[in-house]
Design a protein around this motif. Structure first.
Motif, PDB file in Angstrom:
ATOM      1  N   UNK A  35       0.855  -1.397   0.276  1.00 52.30           N
ATOM      2  CA  UNK A  35      -0.106  -0.053   0.091  1.00 52.30           C
ATOM      3  C   UNK A  35       1.074   1.410   0.643  1.00 52.30           C
ATOM      4  N   UNK A  36       1.973   1.170   1.034  1.00 47.50           N
ATOM      5  CA  UNK A  36       2.508   1.755   0.987  1.00 47.50           C
ATOM      6  C   UNK A  36       3.183   2.590  -0.442  1.00 47.50           C
ATOM      7  N   UNK A  92      -7.954  15.699  11.115  1.00 47.37           N
ATOM      8  CA  UNK A  92      -7.324  14.267  10.782  1.00 47.37           C
ATOM      9  C   UNK A  92      -8.075  13.581  12.305  1.00 47.37           C
ATOM     10  N   UNK A  93      -7.867  15.044  13.287  1.00 40.80           N
ATOM     11  CA  UNK A  93      -8.002  14.819  14.584  1.00 40.80           C
ATOM     12  C   UNK A  93      -9.088  14.007  15.341  1.00 40.80           C
ATOM     13  N   UNK A 125      -0.387  10.934   7.758  1.00 41.62           N
ATOM     14  CA  UNK A 125      -1.277  10.343   9.157  1.00 41.62           C
ATOM     15  C   UNK A 125      -0.636   8.154   9.071  1.00 41.62           C
ATOM     16  N   UNK A 126      -1.725   7.732   7.979  1.00 45.13           N
ATOM     17  CA  UNK A 126      -1.640   6.660   7.974  1.00 45.13           C
ATOM     18  C   UNK A 126      -0.137   5.520   8.193  1.00 45.13           C
ATOM     19  N   UNK A 127       0.714   5.941   7.783  1.00 46.86           N
ATOM     20  CA  UNK A 127       1.826   5.651   8.211  1.00 46.86           C
ATOM     21  C   UNK A 127       2.453   5.122   9.398  1.00 46.86           C
ATOM     22  N   UNK A 171      -5.485   1.658  -3.732  1.00 49.16           N
ATOM     23  CA  UNK A 171      -4.955   0.931  -2.161  1.00 49.16           C
ATOM     24  C   UNK A 171      -4.614   1.852  -0.894  1.00 49.16           C
ATOM     25  N   UNK A 172      -5.071   2.814  -0.801  1.00 51.85           N
ATOM     26  CA  UNK A 172      -4.665   3.625  -0.115  1.00 51.85           C
ATOM     27  C   UNK A 172      -6.374   3.267   0.635  1.00 51.85           C
TER      28      UNK A 172
END
Length: 444
Positions: free
Chosen positions: A237-238, A296-297, A370-372, A424-425
């Motif tokens: 994905x990354x 995002x929070x 954020x997702x990483x 993919x994200x």
């Protein structure tokens, strides 16, 4: 001044140093292909696209050695000497030669890896768990303001200029070199932060990183590629998301401004519109980054809606660019192109697309980071190293093919890569949400 105040001051100085440096360098990257086309020298045969391809290619490879350099000479000197190489690249345009142009490109690629590694080190040692978010936001905001000042200067300097003369070029790049050097010397104002328990009022210069961190940083960078590249669902994905982001970075940071400057149907202000385009991209980046960074929070719906918004925003921008900009604009000579696309060329539409490119990029950027951080919480440093490595490789590839592909083919590649990266994200976000729910269930 208390220790926390000194750390905050260091972050502000770091942000201003990068703001000055990248006011110069990002402006240089935005205009260099246009400037190169205007050279009156038969001895110069360089390409701005090829130069940026070399920079990003060397940058990606140099990420392997950068931590060792920072560990040996410290983050402060690392940033200073890297900044000098950035300034040398900009100064090269005052009296350009092909050999010096490409040599400087290689050196800047190395300097970029060292600079950003050192920046991360300074940010880390001046932050705690409770202040890292605030400090990252302060640094990011100051850095993004570099898009305003340099591009505004280009608009004022080139307003009404159909042809960029040697004097125009030299005046601009002398100014940009001085601005970059100011940023370099600002790094010497950063002081080594006092420990919380210290009452000392005088801090030593930040010449070396903490010894324990220095001894492990280099090995972490090497382990990143041994442990993570091409391994596991999350890294797949990354890799896909990093590829898409690297290609889009190339387009809005170097190719699109060149296209606008080549459109003779925009009138005598076409060259100066490159600066306004850069400002519009900056407005989109700062607006989107600020809004989506805060959301995002507290976003109960996860990251996917923001990424979907970014995908739609970029697709709208790509479609409008396809209709508005001539297909040969990226490859047009210095005189520009007289061709028309599918609608009557509109400056307003062109600048709207610049804003949408910046806004869409901020959607992807905030959510990717954020997702990483979420997926690789235990190994964030190697994961971010892989992200930067893949992004740089794809940016180098994109700048290379920009020498040969017409605009509509470049847009098609961006559409396909953006779609695949977003899909993919979405899968990664669903996977992350599933993992979070399982964790909550186990805790109950």
């Amino acid at each position: 001044m208390n220790p926390e105040g000194k750390r905050l001051l260091n972050i502000v100085i770091l942000g201003f140093g990068f703001m000055f440096m990248f006011t110069a360098f990002q402006t240089c990257g935005n205009i260099e292909q246009t400037v190169i086309k205007s050279f009156n020298s038969t001895e110069f045969h360089g390409s701005g696209y090829t130069s940026m391809s070399i920079i990003y290619g060397v940058f990606s490879a140099s990420n392997l050695i950068a931590p060792s350099v920072v560990a040996v000479i410290g983050p402060q000197l690392s940033m200073f000497f890297s900044g000098l190489l950035y300034s040398g690249y900009i100064a090269m345009f005052i009296y350009p030669y092909t050999w010096s142009f490409y040599t400087a490109s290689v050196l800047v690629g190395i300097a970029a890896a060292v600079l950003w590694t050192a920046q991360g080190n300074v940010l880390a040692i001046n932050s705690s768990d409770s202040t890292i978010g605030r400090n990252s936001g302060i640094f990011w905001a100051l850095l993004q303001f570099s898009l305003f000042f340099g591009n505004l200067y280009i608009y004022c300097a080139w307003h009404g200029h159909v042809h960029i003369t040697d004097k125009d070029r030299q005046t601009v790049f002398i100014s940009l070199t001085v601005i970059s050097l100011v940023g370099c010397f600002l790094f010497f104002l950063i002081r080594k932060p006092d420990p919380e328990s210290s009452n000392s009022e005088v801090s030593e210069p930040l010449l070396q990183a903490e010894s324990t961190e220095s001894s492990t940083t280099s090995s972490q960078a090497l382990d990143a590629f041994g442990k993570f590249v091409f391994k596991g669902f999350e890294l797949t994905v990354l890799q896909n998301a990093s590829c898409a982001h690297g290609l889009e970075l190339t387009f809005y940071s170097g190719v699109y401004g060149t296209c606008i400057g080549a459109m003779t149907r925009f009138g005598q202000d076409a060259k100066s519109l490159i600066g306004i385009s850069g400002i519009c991209i900056g407005v989109g980046e700062i607006l989107g980054g600020g809004v989506f960074g805060m959301l995002n929070k507290c976003n109960r719906f996860g990251r996917n809606p923001v990424v979907l918004l970014g995908l739609i925003t970029h697709f709208v921008a790509f479609y409008l660019i396809f209709l508005n900009i001539a297909s040969d604009a990226p490859l047009a000579p210095e005189a520009g192109t007289d061709l028309q696309a599918y609608i009557s060329p509109s400056v307003g539409v062109a600048l709207l697309c610049s804003f949408l490119l910046g806004l869409g990029d901020s959607c992807f950027n905030t959510q990717l980071l954020s997702i990483i951080g979420f997926l690789f919480r235990e190994n964030s440093a190697p994961a971010f190293a892989v992200f930067k490595f893949i992004q740089s490789i794809m940016a180098a590839l994109a700048f290379f093919y920009s020498n040969y592909l017409l605009l509509h083919w470049q847009l098609l590649i961006l559409v396909l890569s953006g779609f695949m990266g977003s899909m993919t994200f979405f899968m990664a976000e669903w996977h992350a949400e599933s993992s979070r729910r399982e964790s909550d269930y186990d805790s109950i």
